[in-house]
Motif scaffolding. Structure first.
Motif, PDB file in Angstrom:
ATOM      1  N   ALA A  49      20.524  72.949 -51.822  1.00  0.00           N
ATOM      2  CA  ALA A  49      18.942  73.162 -51.074  1.00  0.00           C
ATOM      3  C   ALA A  49      18.562  74.900 -50.823  1.00  0.00           C
ATOM      4  O   ALA A  49      17.185  75.139 -51.050  1.00  0.00           O
ATOM      5  CB  ALA A  49      18.973  73.052 -49.842  1.00  0.00           C
ATOM      6  N   HIS A  50      19.487  75.679 -50.459  1.00  0.00           N
ATOM      7  CA  HIS A  50      18.987  77.670 -50.778  1.00  0.00           C
ATOM      8  C   HIS A  50      18.546  77.630 -52.371  1.00  0.00           C
ATOM      9  O   HIS A  50      17.551  78.319 -52.249  1.00  0.00           O
ATOM     10  CB  HIS A  50      19.608  78.147 -50.570  1.00  0.00           C
ATOM     11  N   LEU A  51      19.023  77.422 -53.162  1.00  0.00           N
ATOM     12  CA  LEU A  51      18.909  77.151 -54.711  1.00  0.00           C
ATOM     13  C   LEU A  51      17.130  76.845 -55.106  1.00  0.00           C
ATOM     14  O   LEU A  51      16.696  77.656 -54.982  1.00  0.00           O
ATOM     15  CB  LEU A  51      19.764  77.180 -55.164  1.00  0.00           C
ATOM     16  N   LEU A  52      17.816  75.034 -54.765  1.00  0.00           N
ATOM     17  CA  LEU A  52      16.651  75.085 -55.225  1.00  0.00           C
ATOM     18  C   LEU A  52      14.914  75.828 -54.476  1.00  0.00           C
ATOM     19  O   LEU A  52      14.064  75.485 -55.019  1.00  0.00           O
ATOM     20  CB  LEU A  52      16.202  73.778 -54.270  1.00  0.00           C
ATOM     21  N   TYR A  53      15.311  76.051 -53.142  1.00  0.00           N
ATOM     22  CA  TYR A  53      14.293  76.348 -52.858  1.00  0.00           C
ATOM     23  C   TYR A  53      13.422  77.576 -53.231  1.00  0.00           C
ATOM     24  O   TYR A  53      12.211  77.870 -53.265  1.00  0.00           O
ATOM     25  CB  TYR A  53      13.876  76.439 -51.325  1.00  0.00           C
ATOM     26  N   ASP A  54      14.425  78.417 -53.464  1.00  0.00           N
ATOM     27  CA  ASP A  54      14.099  79.474 -53.603  1.00  0.00           C
ATOM     28  C   ASP A  54      13.991  80.138 -54.847  1.00  0.00           C
ATOM     29  O   ASP A  54      12.585  80.187 -55.587  1.00  0.00           O
ATOM     30  CB  ASP A  54      15.627  80.765 -53.422  1.00  0.00           C
ATOM     31  N   LEU A  55      14.089  79.465 -56.131  1.00  0.00           N
ATOM     32  CA  LEU A  55      14.253  79.431 -57.234  1.00  0.00           C
ATOM     33  C   LEU A  55      12.696  78.670 -57.371  1.00  0.00           C
ATOM     34  O   LEU A  55      12.106  79.135 -58.548  1.00  0.00           O
ATOM     35  CB  LEU A  55      14.745  78.481 -57.739  1.00  0.00           C
ATOM     36  N   ASN A  56      12.144  77.565 -56.694  1.00  0.00           N
ATOM     37  CA  ASN A  56      10.848  76.524 -56.785  1.00  0.00           C
ATOM     38  C   ASN A  56       9.688  77.652 -56.233  1.00  0.00           C
ATOM     39  O   ASN A  56       8.786  77.898 -56.709  1.00  0.00           O
ATOM     40  CB  ASN A  56      10.479  75.821 -56.224  1.00  0.00           C
ATOM     41  N   THR A  57      10.107  78.692 -55.031  1.00  0.00           N
ATOM     42  CA  THR A  57       9.371  79.357 -54.226  1.00  0.00           C
ATOM     43  C   THR A  57       9.022  80.529 -55.113  1.00  0.00           C
ATOM     44  O   THR A  57       7.841  81.209 -54.856  1.00  0.00           O
ATOM     45  CB  THR A  57       9.138  79.184 -52.823  1.00  0.00           C
ATOM     46  N   TYR A  58       9.814  81.816 -54.963  1.00  0.00           N
ATOM     47  CA  TYR A  58       9.979  82.558 -54.726  1.00  0.00           C
ATOM     48  C   TYR A  58      10.842  83.067 -56.859  1.00  0.00           C
ATOM     49  O   TYR A  58      10.075  84.354 -56.941  1.00  0.00           O
ATOM     50  CB  TYR A  58      11.533  83.911 -54.341  1.00  0.00           C
ATOM     51  N   ARG A  59      11.041  82.045 -57.405  1.00  0.00           N
ATOM     52  CA  ARG A  59      11.795  82.160 -58.432  1.00  0.00           C
ATOM     53  C   ARG A  59      12.508  83.304 -58.830  1.00  0.00           C
ATOM     54  O   ARG A  59      12.888  83.394 -59.850  1.00  0.00           O
ATOM     55  CB  ARG A  59      10.788  82.535 -60.156  1.00  0.00           C
ATOM     56  N   LYS A  60      13.491  83.717 -57.875  1.00  0.00           N
ATOM     57  CA  LYS A  60      14.774  84.236 -57.626  1.00  0.00           C
ATOM     58  C   LYS A  60      15.363  84.125 -56.492  1.00  0.00           C
ATOM     59  O   LYS A  60      15.252  83.667 -55.748  1.00  0.00           O
ATOM     60  CB  LYS A  60      14.723  85.928 -57.902  1.00  0.00           C
ATOM     61  N   THR A  61      16.508  84.574 -56.370  1.00  0.00           N
ATOM     62  CA  THR A  61      17.541  84.022 -54.841  1.00  0.00           C
ATOM     63  C   THR A  61      18.088  84.722 -55.290  1.00  0.00           C
ATOM     64  O   THR A  61      18.996  85.414 -56.074  1.00  0.00           O
ATOM     65  CB  THR A  61      17.542  82.760 -54.730  1.00  0.00           C
ATOM     66  N   THR A  62      19.274  84.857 -53.642  1.00  0.00           N
ATOM     67  CA  THR A  62      20.463  85.891 -53.763  1.00  0.00           C
ATOM     68  C   THR A  62      21.301  84.607 -52.970  1.00  0.00           C
ATOM     69  O   THR A  62      21.049  84.697 -51.863  1.00  0.00           O
ATOM     70  CB  THR A  62      20.362  86.602 -52.611  1.00  0.00           C
ATOM     71  N   VAL A  63      22.697  84.941 -53.892  1.00  0.00           N
ATOM     72  CA  VAL A  63      23.473  83.714 -53.510  1.00  0.00           C
ATOM     73  C   VAL A  63      25.296  84.378 -52.914  1.00  0.00           C
ATOM     74  O   VAL A  63      25.335  85.451 -53.244  1.00  0.00           O
ATOM     75  CB  VAL A  63      24.040  82.126 -54.704  1.00  0.00           C
ATOM     76  N   THR A  64      25.238  84.125 -52.040  1.00  0.00           N
ATOM     77  CA  THR A  64      26.325  84.772 -50.928  1.00  0.00           C
ATOM     78  C   THR A  64      26.758  83.878 -50.722  1.00  0.00           C
ATOM     79  O   THR A  64      26.878  82.873 -50.162  1.00  0.00           O
ATOM     80  CB  THR A  64      25.529  85.272 -49.768  1.00  0.00           C
ATOM     81  N   GLU A  65      28.551  84.246 -50.947  1.00  0.00           N
ATOM     82  CA  GLU A  65      29.257  82.934 -50.409  1.00  0.00           C
ATOM     83  C   GLU A  65      30.772  83.471 -50.185  1.00  0.00           C
ATOM     84  O   GLU A  65      30.944  84.735 -50.953  1.00  0.00           O
ATOM     85  CB  GLU A  65      29.518  82.011 -51.809  1.00  0.00           C
ATOM     86  N   GLY A  66      30.973  84.338 -48.937  1.00  0.00           N
ATOM     87  CA  GLY A  66      32.562  85.020 -48.789  1.00  0.00           C
ATOM     88  C   GLY A  66      31.856  86.226 -49.369  1.00  0.00           C
ATOM     89  O   GLY A  66      30.990  86.885 -48.761  1.00  0.00           O
ATOM     90  N   ASP A  67      32.571  87.209 -49.557  1.00  0.00           N
ATOM     91  CA  ASP A  67      32.228  88.371 -50.576  1.00  0.00           C
ATOM     92  C   ASP A  67      31.615  88.274 -51.332  1.00  0.00           C
ATOM     93  O   ASP A  67      31.571  89.667 -52.292  1.00  0.00           O
ATOM     94  CB  ASP A  67      33.801  89.406 -50.562  1.00  0.00           C
ATOM     95  N   THR A  68      31.121  87.466 -51.910  1.00  0.00           N
ATOM     96  CA  THR A  68      30.380  87.198 -53.481  1.00  0.00           C
ATOM     97  C   THR A  68      29.330  87.131 -53.393  1.00  0.00           C
ATOM     98  O   THR A  68      28.367  86.720 -52.373  1.00  0.00           O
ATOM     99  CB  THR A  68      31.488  85.970 -54.395  1.00  0.00           C
ATOM    100  N   ILE A  69      28.407  88.286 -53.931  1.00  0.00           N
ATOM    101  CA  ILE A  69      27.020  88.138 -54.095  1.00  0.00           C
ATOM    102  C   ILE A  69      26.119  88.313 -55.652  1.00  0.00           C
ATOM    103  O   ILE A  69      26.620  88.995 -56.278  1.00  0.00           O
ATOM    104  CB  ILE A  69      26.452  89.302 -53.092  1.00  0.00           C
TER     105      ILE A  69
END
Length: 344
Positions: free
Chosen positions: A139-159
């Motif tokens: 959901a985070h990917l879909l919203y950010d890519l459609n709205t801002y055409r970019k996103t930051t994915v954070t999962e644990g210590d990986t960004i």
């Protein structure tokens, strides 16, 4: 009247759905998670499963295919490990767009996300373990890519940072006599230099401006470490007055490299090619008619110009190729009875 889009129209559409397909050791190909829910039906997925979970030869390759009313692109991953029931785990993160939509701009994004999921899977079985964070992740990917055409994915210590890059058409060829002009704000003139170099000088001030430019310090450009060396050398001399050949001479760089660099700047919208004439508001194209109304008595150096009088090269281009100034070239054209001029 309703506007209908079609395959190949070149328009970009939004991402309608993101789903994660996998090969389950018992159930076979299935959707592990998707957002929005039930956007891709089980029947549709089953009919397309051979493309979503393809043969191993297609692993880690961008795949795009059309389905009824949809276009789907993915990046299938095969992970081999004894911890999996069949010693291999296959999954594919897919984007779903309209069937008419241009999707080539999403291919690097799908690939980067697929490689990122490999890291998460190897560290914590994020995909195969059915993490409860998968729906939020999609959901985070879909919203950010459609709205801002970019996103930051954070999962644990990986960004990771993901951006949809615009794919533009290739820029036109850069010629020796072309005058590049900065159209992006990337620097400021030196204090005290009030000349507006982006405007074409009139005939009365052209010689004074040319002399001033000879002694003027280059424009200060604020560049970062990502600029290549050639670009850093060229940018201070892209002032809306110097043509490509003169810029190459100023920085002492091969003209082919200068042309390639300027073409790259045009592609990214930093520079535009300005139609610029030194003496007239229109280009003039001399052509050698080969008529002999009366004999022309010129030296061998002047006769060598005749091969350039084809009607395809303007006077500015001829000046750049031969290092001759405009007044001298115009005198040669006027004195030769066998040369006609095309003005456009």
């Amino acid at each position: 009247m309703e506007t209908r889009y079609y395959e190949g129209c070149g328009r970009e559409g939004p991402i309608r759905c993101i789903f994660l397909g996998e090969f389950h050791p018992v159930a076979g190909p299935k959707i592990a998670c998707q957002f929005p829910e039930d956007f891709i039906s089980k029947d549709l997925f089953d009919s397309l499963s051979t493309f979503i979970i393809p043969k191993p030869i297609l692993q880690k390759k961008n795949i795009t295919f059309n389905a009824p009313a949809h276009k789907i692109l993915g990046y299938p991953i095969y992970l081999k490990s004894p911890r999996y029931p069949r010693n291999v785990y296959v999954f594919n993160l897919c984007f779903v767009c309209d069937n008419w939509s241009r999707t080539v701009q999403y291919e690097p994004v799908v690939k980067k996300l697929g490689e990122h999921l490999i890291t998460l899977e190897e560290e914590s079985a994020f995909v195969s373990g059915g993490s409860s964070r998968l729906p939020t992740f999609l959901a985070h990917l879909l919203y950010d890519l459609n709205t801002y055409r970019k996103t930051t994915v954070t999962e644990g210590d990986t960004i990771i940072h993901v951006k949809v890059t615009e794919i533009r058409d290739d820029p036109s060829t850069v010629n020796d006599h072309d005058v590049p002009v900065l159209v992006a704000s990337i620097g400021l003139p030196r204090p005290g230099n009030s000349s507006n170099l982006s405007e074409e000088p009139d005939s009365s001030s052209r010689e004074d401006l040319r002399d001033e430019l000879q002694d003027q310090q280059p424009m200060e450009i604020y560049t970062n470490s990502n600029w290549d060396l050639t670009t850093k050398q060229l940018l201070p001399y892209i002032n809306g007055y110097y043509h490509v050949s003169k810029i190459a001479a100023k920085v002492n760089v091969e003209k082919t490299l200068v042309k390639a660099c300027i073409q790259n700047l045009v592609y990214y919208g930093v520079v535009n090619i300005f139609v610029f004439c030194f003496t007239k508001t229109k280009y003039t194209y001399p052509t050698y008619t080969r008529g002999r109304s009366r004999p022309a008595t010129f030296g061998s150096e002047v006769k060598g110009l005749q091969k350039l009088f084809t009607g395809e090269r303007c006077t500015d281009e001829i000046c750049c190729l031969t290092s001759i100034d405009i007044p001298s070239l115009e005198r040669i054209i006027e004195d030769d009875p066998n040369v006609a001029v095309i003005v456009c």
